[in-house]
Scaffold this motif. Structure first.
Motif, PDB file in Angstrom:
ATOM      1  N   ARG A 311       0.831  -1.204   0.000  1.00 14.11           N
ATOM      2  CA  ARG A 311       0.000   0.000   0.000  1.00 14.11           C
ATOM      3  C   ARG A 311       0.868   1.257   0.000  1.00 14.11           C
ATOM      4  NH1 ARG A 311      -1.190   3.359   3.738  1.00 14.11           N
ATOM      5  NH2 ARG A 311      -0.278   2.044   5.374  1.00 14.11           N
ATOM      6  N   ARG A 312       1.942   1.247   0.764  1.00 13.26           N
ATOM      7  CA  ARG A 312       2.830   2.407   0.823  1.00 13.26           C
ATOM      8  C   ARG A 312       3.549   2.615  -0.523  1.00 13.26           C
ATOM      9  NH1 ARG A 312       4.480   3.381   6.544  1.00 13.26           N
ATOM     10  NH2 ARG A 312       3.217   2.003   7.860  1.00 13.26           N
ATOM     11  N   ILE A 313       4.005   1.515  -1.123  1.00  9.11           N
ATOM     12  CA  ILE A 313       4.676   1.625  -2.416  1.00  9.11           C
ATOM     13  C   ILE A 313       3.698   2.109  -3.481  1.00  9.11           C
ATOM     14  CG2 ILE A 313       5.863   0.328  -4.224  1.00  9.11           C
ATOM     15  CD1 ILE A 313       7.044  -1.450  -2.072  1.00  9.11           C
ATOM     16  N   ALA A 314       2.443   1.658  -3.388  1.00  5.57           N
ATOM     17  CA  ALA A 314       1.436   2.093  -4.365  1.00  5.57           C
ATOM     18  C   ALA A 314       1.239   3.603  -4.318  1.00  5.57           C
ATOM     19  CB  ALA A 314       0.116   1.373  -4.099  1.00  5.57           C
ATOM     20  N   SER A 315       1.342   4.185  -3.126  1.00  6.25           N
ATOM     21  CA  SER A 315       1.198   5.644  -3.040  1.00  6.25           C
ATOM     22  C   SER A 315       2.343   6.352  -3.761  1.00  6.25           C
ATOM     23  CB  SER A 315       1.142   6.071  -1.569  1.00  6.25           C
ATOM     24  OG  SER A 315       2.341   5.730  -0.884  1.00  6.25           O
ATOM     25  N   LEU A 316       3.538   5.764  -3.755  1.00  7.61           N
ATOM     26  CA  LEU A 316       4.655   6.336  -4.518  1.00  7.61           C
ATOM     27  C   LEU A 316       4.394   6.238  -6.018  1.00  7.61           C
ATOM     28  CD1 LEU A 316       7.673   4.857  -2.513  1.00  7.61           C
ATOM     29  CD2 LEU A 316       6.823   7.203  -2.439  1.00  7.61           C
ATOM     30  N   TYR A 317       3.882   5.080  -6.449  1.00 10.39           N
ATOM     31  CA  TYR A 317       3.556   4.902  -7.867  1.00 10.39           C
ATOM     32  C   TYR A 317       2.511   5.927  -8.310  1.00 10.39           C
ATOM     33  CZ  TYR A 317       6.090   0.523  -8.670  1.00 10.39           C
ATOM     34  OH  TYR A 317       7.069  -0.418  -8.852  1.00 10.39           O
ATOM     35  N   ALA A 318       1.537   6.207  -7.444  1.00  9.13           N
ATOM     36  CA  ALA A 318       0.485   7.167  -7.798  1.00  9.13           C
ATOM     37  C   ALA A 318       1.066   8.561  -8.006  1.00  9.13           C
ATOM     38  CB  ALA A 318      -0.584   7.183  -6.708  1.00  9.13           C
ATOM     39  N   ILE A 319       2.022   8.933  -7.164  1.00  2.00           N
ATOM     40  CA  ILE A 319       2.664  10.242  -7.319  1.00  2.00           C
ATOM     41  C   ILE A 319       3.438  10.299  -8.635  1.00  2.00           C
ATOM     42  CG2 ILE A 319       4.415  11.782  -6.359  1.00  2.00           C
ATOM     43  CD1 ILE A 319       3.603  10.757  -3.581  1.00  2.00           C
ATOM     44  N   GLU A 320       4.132   9.212  -8.978  1.00  2.00           N
ATOM     45  CA  GLU A 320       4.890   9.186 -10.230  1.00  2.00           C
ATOM     46  C   GLU A 320       3.965   9.299 -11.439  1.00  2.00           C
ATOM     47  OE1 GLU A 320       8.263   9.249 -10.628  1.00  2.00           O
ATOM     48  OE2 GLU A 320       8.155   9.672  -8.483  1.00  2.00           O
ATOM     49  N   ASP A 321       2.791   8.698 -11.355  1.00  2.00           N
ATOM     50  CA  ASP A 321       1.827   8.824 -12.454  1.00  2.00           C
ATOM     51  C   ASP A 321       1.414  10.283 -12.653  1.00  2.00           C
ATOM     52  OD1 ASP A 321       1.806   6.172 -13.149  1.00  2.00           O
ATOM     53  OD2 ASP A 321       0.110   5.660 -11.871  1.00  2.00           O
ATOM     54  N   ASP A 329      13.099  19.539 -12.563  1.00  5.00           N
ATOM     55  CA  ASP A 329      12.976  20.361 -11.357  1.00  5.00           C
ATOM     56  C   ASP A 329      11.610  20.191 -10.706  1.00  5.00           C
ATOM     57  OD1 ASP A 329      15.533  21.291 -11.698  1.00  5.00           O
ATOM     58  OD2 ASP A 329      14.910  23.081 -12.814  1.00  5.00           O
ATOM     59  N   GLU A 330      10.564  20.161 -11.509  1.00  2.00           N
ATOM     60  CA  GLU A 330       9.215  19.990 -10.956  1.00  2.00           C
ATOM     61  C   GLU A 330       9.050  18.626 -10.309  1.00  2.00           C
ATOM     62  OE1 GLU A 330       6.278  22.614 -13.771  1.00  2.00           O
ATOM     63  OE2 GLU A 330       7.252  20.900 -14.726  1.00  2.00           O
ATOM     64  N   ARG A 331       9.589  17.610 -10.934  1.00  2.00           N
ATOM     65  CA  ARG A 331       9.474  16.274 -10.360  1.00  2.00           C
ATOM     66  C   ARG A 331      10.236  16.183  -9.035  1.00  2.00           C
ATOM     67  NH1 ARG A 331      11.021  14.819 -15.451  1.00  2.00           N
ATOM     68  NH2 ARG A 331      12.864  13.725 -14.677  1.00  2.00           N
ATOM     69  N   ARG A 332      11.426  16.788  -8.999  1.00  2.00           N
ATOM     70  CA  ARG A 332      12.213  16.753  -7.769  1.00  2.00           C
ATOM     71  C   ARG A 332      11.489  17.470  -6.632  1.00  2.00           C
ATOM     72  NH1 ARG A 332      16.483  19.052  -9.487  1.00  2.00           N
ATOM     73  NH2 ARG A 332      15.942  21.141  -8.738  1.00  2.00           N
ATOM     74  N   ARG A 335       8.661  15.268  -5.377  1.00  2.00           N
ATOM     75  CA  ARG A 335       9.188  14.117  -4.635  1.00  2.00           C
ATOM     76  C   ARG A 335       9.688  14.529  -3.250  1.00  2.00           C
ATOM     77  NH1 ARG A 335      12.300  11.951  -9.993  1.00  2.00           N
ATOM     78  NH2 ARG A 335      10.606  10.682 -10.849  1.00  2.00           N
ATOM     79  N   ASP A 336      10.334  15.716  -3.180  1.00  2.00           N
ATOM     80  CA  ASP A 336      10.795  16.188  -1.876  1.00  2.00           C
ATOM     81  C   ASP A 336       9.621  16.434  -0.930  1.00  2.00           C
ATOM     82  OD1 ASP A 336      13.476  16.034  -2.334  1.00  2.00           O
ATOM     83  OD2 ASP A 336      13.658  18.084  -3.081  1.00  2.00           O
ATOM     84  N   GLN A 337       8.543  16.979  -1.463  1.00  2.00           N
ATOM     85  CA  GLN A 337       7.397  17.352  -0.630  1.00  2.00           C
ATOM     86  C   GLN A 337       6.503  16.166  -0.290  1.00  2.00           C
ATOM     87  OE1 GLN A 337       5.374  20.484  -2.729  1.00  2.00           O
ATOM     88  NE2 GLN A 337       7.202  21.772  -2.864  1.00  2.00           N
ATOM     89  N   ARG A 338       6.291  15.251  -1.248  1.00  2.00           N
ATOM     90  CA  ARG A 338       5.291  14.200  -1.050  1.00  2.00           C
ATOM     91  C   ARG A 338       5.875  12.798  -0.957  1.00  2.00           C
ATOM     92  NH1 ARG A 338       1.089  15.043  -5.766  1.00  2.00           N
ATOM     93  NH2 ARG A 338       0.156  13.240  -4.698  1.00  2.00           N
ATOM     94  N   SER A 339       6.887  12.486  -1.786  1.00  2.00           N
ATOM     95  CA  SER A 339       7.414  11.122  -1.809  1.00  2.00           C
ATOM     96  C   SER A 339       8.404  10.865  -0.679  1.00  2.00           C
ATOM     97  CB  SER A 339       8.094  10.849  -3.156  1.00  2.00           C
ATOM     98  OG  SER A 339       7.185  10.980  -4.211  1.00  2.00           O
ATOM     99  N   ARG A 340       9.252  11.848  -0.376  1.00  2.00           N
ATOM    100  CA  ARG A 340      10.276  11.629   0.650  1.00  2.00           C
ATOM    101  C   ARG A 340       9.674  11.250   2.008  1.00  2.00           C
ATOM    102  NH1 ARG A 340      15.550  12.720   0.890  1.00  2.00           N
ATOM    103  NH2 ARG A 340      15.474  13.946  -1.035  1.00  2.00           N
TER     104      ARG A 340
END
Length: 366
Positions: A311-321, A329-332, A335-340
């Protein structure tokens, strides 16, 4: 019927008067009619559904061969006057011409001098991939595409050719493939050199059975793949991939293949890549989430811990989508705000759970 009577009147059928019995029979007949109607609708439903058809336009680059289906008599059936065209119906159908073999005959006239009778002049023979052989470059390309792109083994290709009276042994086709590979090797080396100059690479390896002549068995070889493709992230460089064969899976293999590479290398958990990262500080390893996820996925149905990790990994995949296609720069920033925070929390979760399970268990290995 007796069950219906008990439900409707609280008595058996033989205890009812004539009016009640008639009423009960009408209810039974109505129920049977509704059931029969429902069954008829169910049986007819597939036939009544609109048939799915491919009505899209056929590609414009295909050759068009037109044929006209016209009437024989162009006199009006009413008055006999001359008919003139007021329109037409045009329909297109997709056709195919099966593979057709042909023989290219090359003639090279020789010329001599009538005066001295010493000089003989003739144009040099065109170069061939198989010197003295019968295949053209187009035929060899067809064999390669069928084998490697369409996964059609050489023995099956030989059977296909035999249906048209062309007898080609599998060993002959294998010789053609080997000679073509020799000509293509500089292109492969050029692509591999371009890959070494890129900032990001993907590396993976897989096993391949290899024939051992004279031993009547196969050995296990390794095919290493190195690729880059920045298109999903807005990159303009063309995608590239190079395949390198090796007889084993030693640590020295990727080191030799990637000599001079400096950048991010996306890999799985194979120890050779970790050793490569330790030896060469200019290589930064980025491990693959798909490989992390795989072992937890195999345990998800029986382990609540594995299901929580998924479930936690799926939330990372959702952010990448969501951020795919944005600038680096936008992706970084996202990722800093939500994925990290998700990754940091997952790390603490795995550390805590790792102390509670056996390292030799399947969950511990995951």
């Amino acid at each position: 019927i007796d069950a219906l009577m008990r439900h409707r009147f609280g008595r058996k059928s033989e205890q009812l008067d004539a009016d009640q019995f008639e009423l009960a029979l009408e209810e039974v007949e109505a129920a049977l009619s509704q059931a029969e109607l429902a069954m008829n609708k169910a049986s007819k439903a597939p036939c009544e559904r609109p048939r799915k058809t491919n009505r899209g336009a056929l590609p414009a680059h295909l050759e068009r061969i037109e044929q006209t289906v016209d009437i024989e008599e162009k006199a009006c059936p009413c008055c006999g006057g001359a008919l003139h065209q007021i329109g037409e119906d045009v329909a297109e159908r997709l056709d195919v011409v099966p593979t057709t073999f042909r023989v290219l005959v090359t003639r090279r006239p020789r010329y001599g001098c009538r005066s001295c009778e010493n000089a003989v002049v003739q144009a040099p023979a065109p170069a061939r991939i198989v010197e003295g052989g019968i295949p053209t470059e187009a035929l060899i390309a067809q064999v390669l595409v069928s084998k490697y792109a369409d996964h059609l083994p050489l023995y099956r290709q030989a059977q296909i050719y035999a249906r048209q009276g062309i007898q080609l042994d599998r060993s002959t086709l294998a010789d053609w493939v080997g000679r073509a590979a020799w000509y293509l090797r500089p292109l492969r080396d050029h692509i591999l050199e371009r890959l070494r100059r890129s900032e990001r690479l993907f590396a993976d390896e897989t096993t391949a059975p290899v024939l051992e002549p004279g031993r009547r068995k196969t050995k296990t070889g390794q095919i290493w793949a190195y690729a880059c493709d920045d298109r999903p992230w807005g990159g303009s460089a063309p995608p590239m991939v190079a395949y390198v064969y090796a007889g084993d899976r030693k640590t020295e293999r990727p080191e030799a293949h990637l000599h001079g590479f400096a950048g991010i290398l996306q890999v799985d958990g194979y120890g050779a890549y970790a050793a490569l990262g330790r030896r060469h500080q200019q290589i930064r390893l980025a491990f693959c989430w798909a490989h992390v996820r795989r072992k937890f996925y195999e345990l998800a149905e029986s382990s609540p811990v594995a299901a929580d990790v998924l479930r936690r990994i799926a939330s990372l995949y959702a952010i990448e989508d969501e951020i795919r296609g944005l600038s680096a720069d936008e992706r970084r920033d996202v990722r800093d705000q939500r994925s990290r925070p998700i990754v940091d929390d997952l790390y603490r979760f795995l550390e805590a759970r790792g102390r509670q399970v056996s390292a030799k268990s399947r969950l511990g290995e995951a």
